[in-house]
Design a protein around this motif. Structure first.
Motif, mmCIF file in Angstrom:
data_model
loop_
_atom_site.group_PDB
_atom_site.id
_atom_site.type_symbol
_atom_site.label_atom_id
_atom_site.label_comp_id
_atom_site.label_asym_id
_atom_site.label_seq_id
_atom_site.Cartn_x
_atom_site.Cartn_y
_atom_site.Cartn_z
ATOM 1 N N HIS A 79 -27.538 45.006 55.071
ATOM 2 C CA HIS A 79 -27.832 44.245 53.852
ATOM 3 C C HIS A 79 -26.564 43.611 53.282
ATOM 4 O O HIS A 79 -26.590 42.466 52.807
ATOM 5 N N GLU A 82 -26.009 39.598 52.762
ATOM 6 C CA GLU A 82 -25.601 39.046 51.470
ATOM 7 C C GLU A 82 -24.304 38.250 51.608
ATOM 8 O O GLU A 82 -24.161 37.173 51.019
ATOM 9 N N VAL A 109 -27.677 35.134 53.303
ATOM 10 C CA VAL A 109 -29.019 35.244 53.874
ATOM 11 C C VAL A 109 -29.817 36.249 53.034
ATOM 12 O O VAL A 109 -29.270 37.274 52.590
ATOM 13 N N ASP A 110 -31.068 35.977 52.812
ATOM 14 C CA ASP A 110 -31.935 36.877 52.041
ATOM 15 C C ASP A 110 -31.859 38.285 52.637
ATOM 16 O O ASP A 110 -32.167 38.488 53.818
ATOM 17 N N PRO A 111 -31.449 39.288 51.838
ATOM 18 C CA PRO A 111 -31.330 40.659 52.357
ATOM 19 C C PRO A 111 -32.635 41.222 52.900
ATOM 20 O O PRO A 111 -32.618 42.202 53.651
ATOM 21 N N ALA A 112 -33.768 40.618 52.536
ATOM 22 C CA ALA A 112 -35.050 41.087 53.051
ATOM 23 C C ALA A 112 -35.332 40.568 54.456
ATOM 24 O O ALA A 112 -36.319 40.964 55.083
ATOM 25 N N THR A 113 -34.484 39.673 54.954
ATOM 26 C CA THR A 113 -34.688 39.090 56.284
ATOM 27 C C THR A 113 -34.585 40.162 57.364
ATOM 28 O O THR A 113 -33.633 40.946 57.393
#
Length: 326
Positions: free
Chosen positions: A55, A59, A63-67
């Protein structure tokens, strides 16, 4: 089309190096965290720490950490037995860190990063020491790698402890005089006896003794005989792994790479390397010694990219990205 991502980690005893890249080999982020010690810290704690590093890398790259990434390759110290490898793989799959998860011992990252042959011998020495061999037929030979109980000695921790011990012995008369007595005071701010007591009482963490290993290697360069003996002992341990693997893999006079990785070996101390080269030549005359010139992480990232479908150009791009463009 949205970019596809891979992550790779080289987890040692003292630190973990993790990279995020796209499948075209572009390194987007690189972060560092604590070492991976699953048997001590627990699988869930180790997995959570690796997830946190992923994560952090996402970050850092914006990039979206949920990716979710396509492939995550984790080459970790203290994953020494097949059952440990399987357990860590399941722990990481349980946190859904990637579509595909690969877990292997960190020695294999060094081998992958250091030779294009796909086989050979790798010896890793950072905080600890371990080795692996892979034959041209793909068969892998390993060691238990469980520490003193499985006959292991060396690495930064082993050399650091031995250096402090030599200073204590010099002080109480059991050992010869050595500049290491003065060097202990310079590093720790107290004499060797006080350091030994502080480690015994838990006031100085045992891993902190790692800081003394470079001092021992430097003392060997300037000719301190006690330090030279310790560095030679470490070199002989390195060669013992090579010798064992040569015999177990029946390599004989075959030509193959011996890759040396980890902070202790990649420092290429001249006293250490002279002894290693001399003694490897005696047990494996066809061996070519390769001191790794990129982070071991490059081997883990190469594996992740290959699993994601990347080819040699993408893997080379990632390698250059980790080595500052070399």
């Amino acid at each position: 089309m949205s970019p596809r991502y891979v992550v790779a980690a080289d987890g040692g005893n003292s630190k973990t190096d993790l990279a995020l890249a796209t499948v075209d080999g572009t390194v987007l982020a690189r972060v560092t965290g604590p070492g991976t010690r699953g048997p001590v810290d627990g699988l869930a704690t180790t997995a959570d720490a690796l997830v946190a590093l992923v994560h952090q890398a996402l970050e850092q790259a914006g990039v979206d950490p949920a990716t979710k990434v396509d492939v995550a390759s984790f080459y970790l110290a203290n994953v020494d037995l097949p059952v440990e490898e399987d357990a860590m793989t399941e722990a990481l799959r349980a946190v859904a860190i990637a579509d595909e998860v690969e877990v292997a011992n960190d020695t294999l990252a060094v081998l992958r990063a250091g030779t294009d042959a796909g086989w050979g011998v790798a010896v890793v020495s950072g905080a600890g020491i371990n080795a692996v061999g892979r034959g041209p037929d793909g068969r892998t030979e390993r060691f238990l790698g469980l520490g003193a109980i499985s006959g292991d000695w060396g690495g930064g921790w082993g050399v650091g402890v031995a250096g402090v011990a030599a200073a204590v012995r010099a002080g109480d008369g059991r050992g010869p005089a050595t500049v290491l007595r003065d060097r202990v005071v310079e590093v720790f701010g107290m004499d060797a006896e006080a350091v030994a007591v502080a480690v015994h009482n838990g006031k100085i963490p045992e891993l902190s003794v790692l800081a003394f290993a470079p001092v021992v290697f430097d003392a060997a360069i300037v000719g301190d005989e006690v330090a030279v003996q310790l560095v030679h002992r470490h070199a002989d341990e390195v060669v013992s792994y090579v010798d064992a693997l040569v015999r177990r893999m029946a390599l004989g006079s075959a030509e193959f790479d011996v890759v040396l990785g980890g902070s202790v070996l990649q420092a290429a101390n001249p006293v250490l390397m002279a002894r290693v080269r001399e003694r490897v030549a005696a047990v494996a005359p066809g061996a070519r010694i390769v001191v790794l010139d990129v982070p071991p992480l490059a081997g883990a990232l190469a594996s992740a990219l290959e699993r994601a479908g990347a080819g040699a150009p993408e893997i080379e791009r990632a390698r250059r990205g980790l080595s500052g463009g070399r």
